[in-house]
Design an enzyme around this catalytic site. Structure first.
Site, PDB file in Angstrom:
ATOM      1  NE  ARG A  98       9.470  40.805  34.563  1.00  0.00           N
ATOM      2  CZ  ARG A  98       9.514  41.028  33.246  1.00  0.00           C
ATOM      3  NH1 ARG A  98       8.487  41.595  32.627  1.00  0.00           N
ATOM      4  NH2 ARG A  98      10.568  40.673  32.532  1.00  0.00           N
ATOM      5  CG  HIS A 148      15.764  41.677  32.637  1.00  0.00           C
ATOM      6  ND1 HIS A 148      15.321  40.427  33.053  1.00  0.00           N
ATOM      7  CD2 HIS A 148      14.939  42.014  31.589  1.00  0.00           C
ATOM      8  CE1 HIS A 148      14.307  40.049  32.302  1.00  0.00           C
ATOM      9  NE2 HIS A 148      14.052  40.986  31.411  1.00  0.00           N
ATOM     10  CD  GLN A 169      16.272  40.667  27.431  1.00  0.00           C
ATOM     11  OE1 GLN A 169      15.113  40.405  27.731  1.00  0.00           O
ATOM     12  NE2 GLN A 169      16.738  40.485  26.210  1.00  0.00           N
ATOM     13  CG  ASP A 183      14.983  48.587  28.099  1.00  0.00           C
ATOM     14  OD1 ASP A 183      13.897  48.228  27.599  1.00  0.00           O
ATOM     15  OD2 ASP A 183      15.279  48.349  29.296  1.00  0.00           O
ATOM     16  CB  CYS A 236      15.491  43.653  26.341  1.00  0.00           C
ATOM     17  SG  CYS A 236      14.798  45.173  27.015  1.00  0.00           S
ATOM     18  NE  ARG A 286      14.837  36.495  28.876  1.00  0.00           N
ATOM     19  CZ  ARG A 286      13.871  37.265  29.398  1.00  0.00           C
ATOM     20  NH1 ARG A 286      13.460  38.335  28.741  1.00  0.00           N
ATOM     21  NH2 ARG A 286      13.359  37.005  30.579  1.00  0.00           N
TER      22      ARG A 286
END
Ligand code: CP
Ligand code: NVA
Length: 310
Positions: free
Chosen positions: A101, A128, A131, A226, A267, A295
């Site tokens: 990340r 992402h 996700q 988001d 998310c 996830r």
């Protein structure tokens, strides 16, 4: 050839479906996979904070019989005494999968270029994929299909999650409205729009940017938002961003303008009264915790796929 997952379109539509189906199977029967990656190690490099990603990858790897290492980039010589290619080559001698990340997409592209093992993007400024693959599993579970629906995104569209949602909708031939302010700082990059147009040519998808939140909400099956303050955005921008994004806040009126059975997704992490009101995220149409749970399952399926275990 070593495969990587840096953005969701690194997998074909068929591969995405395969991974989602495997994840559904793992979720039903997790014990069957408890030695699927026995003796293997996942290195997780983090340059930004995380709750879901860190915990779900670490737990998932353990449930597959393997081991995960959390490594904060600030504790590493990377960037100071060591470059990314040396890090990638050294880590490849020790571990079986590298996940990262990072702030800048070039860093994960370089990791993948020099690594001899699969690299998984756990979020950068471009994508992402874990996700969004998990989100499509959630949509499949809730709606019973991955075709013939409309997904509408609200808020900051210069955004990693938005980009992979756009790519995924383009690959799956879906309708998607991206509702955002008329400001290039908050709009999708041309590079992403070009990729999405190219992917849509063969799938018949219709992904478009709009500026009217109610237009985006109309006839939609999925309302998605988001954070307005993604990791790394300076605190001093908060007031300016709040002002710009407020017309795109997901409220009960936006939910009412959508299809009656529309689902609300985020998310997470989420801030109530920012990108959505509390009554929406805590209301009956919200599926945010199913999203979060998936996830775990999807990342197990992604690791098995990249290790050629199915
Ligand atoms: N959705 C997500 O990736 O959450 P974290 O930042 O907590 O990992
Ligand atoms: N766009 C958000 C996603 C968090 C999972 C961020 O980058 O912070």
């Amino acid at each position: 050839m070593v495969r990587h997952l840096l953005k969701v379109s690194d997998f074909s539509k068929e591969e995405c479906e395969k991974v989602i189906n495997k994840s559904i199977e793992i979720k039903k029967n997790p014990k069957k996979y408890n030695s699927a990656l026995e003796g293997e190690t996942l290195l997780m490099l983090f340059e930004k904070p995380s709750l879901r990603t860190r915990i779900s990858f670490e737990t998932g790897m353990q449930q597959l019989g393997g081991h995960a290492i959390f490594y904060s980039i600030k504790d590493s010589p990377l960037g100071k005494k060591e470059n990314i290619s040396d890090t990638a080559k050294v880590a490849s001698r020790f571990v079986n999968i590298i996940a990262a990340r990072v702030f800048k997409r070039q860093d994960i592209w370089d990791l993948a270029k020099y690594a001899d093992v699969p690299v998984i993007n756990m979020l950068d400024d471009f994508a992402h994929p874990c996700q969004v693959l998990g989100d499509f599993q959630t949509i499949n579970e809730k709606k019973g299909r991955l075709d013939n629906f409309k997904l509408s995104y609200f808020g900051d569209a210069n955004n990693n999650v938005t980009y992979d949602l756009m790519r995924m909708c383009a690959m799956f031939g879906l309708r998607m409205d991206v509702a955002c302010p008329k400001n290039p700082d908050y709009s999708p990059e041309q590079l992403v729009i070009d990729e999405v147009l190219e992917l849509s040519k063969s799938s018949g998808a219709e992904v478009k940017v709009v500026h009217d939140a109610f237009e985006a909400a109309r006839d939609t099956d999925i309302i998605y938002t988001d954070s307005w303050m993604s990791y790394g955005i300076p605190q001093e921008q908060e007031e300016e961003r709040k002002k710009a994004f407020m017309p795109y806040q997901v409220t009960s009126s936006i939910m009412k303008a959508a299809r009656p059975d529309a689902a609300f997704m985020n998310c997470l992490p989420a801030m109530r009264e920012y990108e959505q009101t509390a009554e929406v995220i805590d209301g009956p149409q919200s599926i945010v915790f199913d999203q979060a749970e998936n996830r775990l399952h999807i990342q197990k399926a992604i690791m098995l796929f990249l290790q050629e275990k199915f």
